[in-house]
Design an enzyme around this catalytic site. Structure first.
Site, PDB file in Angstrom:
ATOM      1  N   GLY A 154      -6.303   2.789   7.611  1.00 28.39           N
ATOM      2  CA  GLY A 154      -4.865   2.841   7.829  1.00 28.39           C
ATOM      3  C   GLY A 154      -4.527   3.248   9.255  1.00 28.39           C
ATOM      4  N   SER A 197      -5.492   5.722  11.033  1.00 29.61           N
ATOM      5  CA  SER A 197      -6.668   6.087  11.827  1.00 29.61           C
ATOM      6  C   SER A 197      -7.303   4.864  12.484  1.00 29.61           C
ATOM      7  CB  SER A 197      -7.691   6.810  10.938  1.00 29.61           C
ATOM      8  OG  SER A 197      -8.884   7.083  11.636  1.00 29.61           O
ATOM      9  N   SER A 251      -5.850   2.081  13.273  1.00 28.86           N
ATOM     10  CA  SER A 251      -4.948   1.598  14.319  1.00 28.86           C
ATOM     11  C   SER A 251      -5.092   2.404  15.605  1.00 28.86           C
ATOM     12  CB  SER A 251      -3.495   1.676  13.836  1.00 28.86           C
ATOM     13  OG  SER A 251      -3.283   0.842  12.713  1.00 28.86           O
ATOM     14  N   ASP A 305       0.821  -1.207   0.000  1.00 32.37           N
ATOM     15  CA  ASP A 305       0.000   0.000   0.000  1.00 32.37           C
ATOM     16  C   ASP A 305       0.857   1.261   0.000  1.00 32.37           C
ATOM     17  OD1 ASP A 305      -2.239  -1.569  -0.012  1.00 32.37           O
ATOM     18  OD2 ASP A 305      -2.661  -1.354   2.133  1.00 32.37           O
TER      19      ASP A 305
END
Length: 296
Positions: free
Chosen positions: A190, A192, A194, A74
């Site tokens: 992503g 956020s 986590s 990514d």
């Protein structure tokens, strides 16, 4: 058709897959233009039916590529924003990394990916970008936007920071935290996520504001419409802070003014027609992998 290929690098185990991709593209008479640093690294290991062209920057690519293929994870796909910019060059991600949430096409689907490119049977998803305005014109150079998120963060081991946050000029909150994330729907899965942020569907017209290790336990992530302008004032014991757009980072001080808004253009992200966001949630985040489901 001309396909651009971008990658940060490779491991030796991936060389047969890269060779297969180039062979399939050549067999379908699709010309390729390869990122120059990647091309140089491949030179001793790869054979070409036809010597490919190369590109080193966004200017080299524009007007020469119909689609850009990202080989990697990514993070590699996020890099492509710096090359396609506002030229509406669609991006197809083939996952050579680990999770591959954005680069969702597996290495075992090279043939299917090439056929989809040739026959144009792919699906195009339009993804919102996030734009940064600042009183420092050189901040993030010619690419003051990102696909995943913008963050403000304390630097090194300094104490937490105070981030005064405003929506369209109206005070929202002062975040006492290690940092603050503003994520697009794409970036909601992503950094956020986590930090406890919600999963947001890619087509949702919203931003997610997520604090990083907030000092006040009642401060939670908030979803706001993406037609808002989100601005910040930063304070802290340290004179310097970090801000990021995706994986790009800049050091700032408390005199820098920052404001976030939706970018005026979008990124076209390609996928095969048998893959969608729900499929990715189930298979990448393992939703539904519960032993009780096997009892049905």
């Amino acid at each position: 058709m001309q396909i651009a290929i971008y990658s940060r690098g490779f491991v030796r185990e991936d060389l047969p897959i890269i060779q297969l991709l180039l062979n399939e593209l050549a067999r379908e008479e699709i010309d390729v233009i390869i990122y120059e640093a990647f091309f140089q690294a491949l030179q001793p290991h790869i054979t070409y039916t036809k010597e490919p062209a190369t590109f080193a920057c966004a200017t080299d690519l524009h007007g020469r590529a119909d689609i850009l293929v990202s080989l990697g994870g990514d993070g590699t796909l996020l890099d492509t924003v710096c090359y396609v910019r506002d030229k509406n060059i669609p991006v197809l991600g083939i996952n050579f990394g680990r999770l591959g949430f954005l680069a969702s096409i597996g290495k075992d689907a090279i043939y299917a990916a090439v056929q989809a490119l040739k026959q144009r049977t792919y699906v195009v998803d339009k993804r919102t970008l996030i734009h940064l305005d600042s009183n420092v014109p050189t901040l993030f150079g010619e690419v003051p936007y990102g696909l995943n998120d913008f963050t403000i963060h304390k630097k090194d081991t300094s104490a937490m920071v105070k981030i005064h946050t405003y929506l369209n000029g109206e005070f929202l909150n002062t975040y006492w935290a290690d940092g603050l994330i503003v994520a697009t729907p794409t970036g909601s899965t992503g950094y956020s996520l986590s930090c406890g942020g919600p999963v947001v569907f890619p087509e949702a017209g919203s931003f997610v504001i997520t604090p990083v290790a907030p000092h006040n336990l009642n401060v939670r992530p908030i979803i706001v419409p993406d037609d808002n302008v989100i601005s910040f004032e930063v304070e802290g014991r340290s004179d310097q802070f970090l801000c990021t757009l995706d994986s790009r980072m800049e050091t700032i001080d408390n005199t820098v003014q920052l404001a976030i808004k939706k970018e005026s253009f979008k990124l076209s992200l390609l996928r095969l027609d048998d893959s969608n966001f729900l499929h990715t949630l189930r298979h990448k985040l393992l939703w539904g992998i519960d032993a009780r489901n096997a009892l049905k």
